[in-house]
Design a protein around this motif. Structure first.
Motif, short mmCIF file in Angstrom:
data_model
loop_
_atom_site.label_atom_id
_atom_site.label_comp_id
_atom_site.label_asym_id
_atom_site.label_seq_id
_atom_site.Cartn_x
_atom_site.Cartn_y
_atom_site.Cartn_z
N PRO A 77 35.04 35.73 30.65
CA PRO A 77 35.63 36.73 31.21
C PRO A 77 36.20 36.90 32.52
O PRO A 77 35.81 36.06 33.35
CB PRO A 77 34.34 37.81 31.30
CG PRO A 77 33.37 37.03 30.30
CD PRO A 77 33.62 35.62 30.16
N ASP A 78 37.30 37.61 32.68
CA ASP A 78 38.18 37.61 33.80
C ASP A 78 37.17 38.09 34.87
O ASP A 78 36.59 39.40 34.81
CB ASP A 78 39.42 38.34 33.94
CG ASP A 78 40.13 38.30 35.18
OD1 ASP A 78 40.54 37.22 35.46
OD2 ASP A 78 40.40 39.21 35.77
N ARG A 79 36.91 37.44 36.05
CA ARG A 79 35.99 38.35 37.11
C ARG A 79 36.45 39.76 37.82
O ARG A 79 35.73 40.68 38.21
CB ARG A 79 36.09 37.50 38.49
CG ARG A 79 35.13 36.16 38.25
CD ARG A 79 35.03 35.19 39.33
NE ARG A 79 35.66 34.04 39.08
CZ ARG A 79 36.21 33.30 39.69
NH1 ARG A 79 36.43 33.56 40.96
NH2 ARG A 79 36.46 32.08 39.19
N GLU A 80 38.14 39.88 37.63
CA GLU A 80 38.52 41.23 38.43
C GLU A 80 38.59 42.23 37.35
O GLU A 80 38.75 43.53 37.74
CB GLU A 80 39.78 40.95 38.92
CG GLU A 80 39.43 39.92 40.06
CD GLU A 80 40.70 39.73 41.01
OE1 GLU A 80 41.79 40.05 40.84
OE2 GLU A 80 40.80 38.47 41.72
N ASN A 81 38.72 41.82 36.09
CA ASN A 81 39.26 42.80 35.08
C ASN A 81 38.30 42.63 33.68
O ASN A 81 38.47 41.44 32.95
CB ASN A 81 40.52 42.76 34.62
CG ASN A 81 41.03 43.93 33.71
OD1 ASN A 81 40.15 44.30 32.88
ND2 ASN A 81 42.16 44.06 33.46
N PRO A 82 37.27 43.47 33.44
CA PRO A 82 36.43 43.34 32.31
C PRO A 82 37.13 43.39 30.88
O PRO A 82 36.58 42.99 29.98
CB PRO A 82 35.27 44.20 32.53
CG PRO A 82 35.96 45.37 33.41
CD PRO A 82 36.99 44.64 34.33
N THR A 83 38.40 44.07 30.89
CA THR A 83 38.98 43.92 29.65
C THR A 83 39.76 42.93 29.23
O THR A 83 40.48 42.72 28.37
CB THR A 83 39.95 45.19 29.62
OG1 THR A 83 41.00 45.05 30.34
CG2 THR A 83 39.12 46.54 29.93
N ALA A 84 39.76 41.74 30.24
CA ALA A 84 40.54 40.53 30.12
C ALA A 84 39.88 39.20 29.96
O ALA A 84 38.65 39.07 30.55
CB ALA A 84 41.55 40.46 31.14
N GLU A 116 36.35 38.78 20.48
CA GLU A 116 35.29 39.34 21.35
C GLU A 116 35.61 40.69 22.05
O GLU A 116 34.90 41.20 23.02
CB GLU A 116 35.05 38.37 22.58
CG GLU A 116 34.44 36.92 22.24
CD GLU A 116 34.15 36.14 23.11
OE1 GLU A 116 34.51 36.31 24.15
OE2 GLU A 116 33.63 35.09 22.80
N GLY A 117 36.93 41.25 21.66
CA GLY A 117 37.08 42.66 22.01
C GLY A 117 38.02 42.76 23.42
O GLY A 117 38.23 43.63 23.96
N PHE A 118 38.51 41.55 23.87
CA PHE A 118 39.26 41.67 25.24
C PHE A 118 40.66 42.32 24.77
O PHE A 118 41.33 42.00 23.53
CB PHE A 118 39.33 40.33 25.86
CG PHE A 118 37.99 39.81 26.43
CD1 PHE A 118 37.67 40.45 27.39
CD2 PHE A 118 37.45 38.95 25.58
CE1 PHE A 118 36.42 39.94 28.02
CE2 PHE A 118 36.14 38.45 26.29
CZ PHE A 118 35.73 38.96 27.45
#
Length: 166
Positions: A77-84, A116-118
């Motif tokens: 998971p991207d540390r700055e954007n939980p949707t990425a 995973e829904g990203f």
């Protein structure tokens, strides 16, 4: 003479395969240091426990060409954007290049991210890594406008953030 096409497989790996991932990662930092933010000197001394812990916290795939490990990629998971989802550390050894190995490894990340829904896959590519920049553009990634630089003494290299909207 055998004219059979080489067999490429992409394997999801974890902490038990730490030594395979370590070998590929160190080879990437040794052979293509301008392409990665981290230096060989920062990772060569990591212990088995540190490698296992790292692999427990990310998704990792290894590309295998006719039984030989030739590439690696990770995502988390991207540390700055939980949707990425964040794609990182993609590298293919010379023996695996020009065989769509990087495309297959990137595809594993994109497929997992979608399942995973990203909504996006993001990554950083170094300005010195023209091959990777072209690869990602061909896969539909675009620049977000965000940039960064490597730490000294390699601060002459810029990194661009790229994204693929899923």
């Amino acid at each position: 003479m055998d004219l059979t096409e080489p067999t490429l497989t992409i394997e999801a790996v974890g902490p038990k395969q730490w030594d395979r991932v370590r070998a590929l990662r160190l080879a990437s930092l040794r052979e293509d240091p301008q392409s990665f933010f981290k230096l060989l000197s920062e990772e060569i001394g990591l212990t088995e426990d540190e490698w296992r812990a790292r692999l427990a916290s990310v998704n990792t795939w290894v590309a295998v060409l006719d039984g030989v490990d030739v590439g690696v990629v990770t995502s988390s998971p991207d540390r700055e954007n939980p949707t990425a989802a964040h794609l990182s550390g993609l590298w293919v050894a010379p023996a695996g290049r020009r065989r769509r190995t990087a495309v297959a490894l990137s595809g594993a990340v994109v497929e997992r991210a979608g399942s995973e829904g990203f909504r996006r896959v993001v990554l950083w590519v170094a300005s010195a890594n023209h091959g990777a920049d072209a690869l990602y553009a061909g896969l539909g990634f675009t620049r977000t406008g965000r940039t960064d630089t490597f730490k000294p003494p390699r601060d002459l290299y810029t990194e661009w953030e790229l994204e693929l909207v899923l």
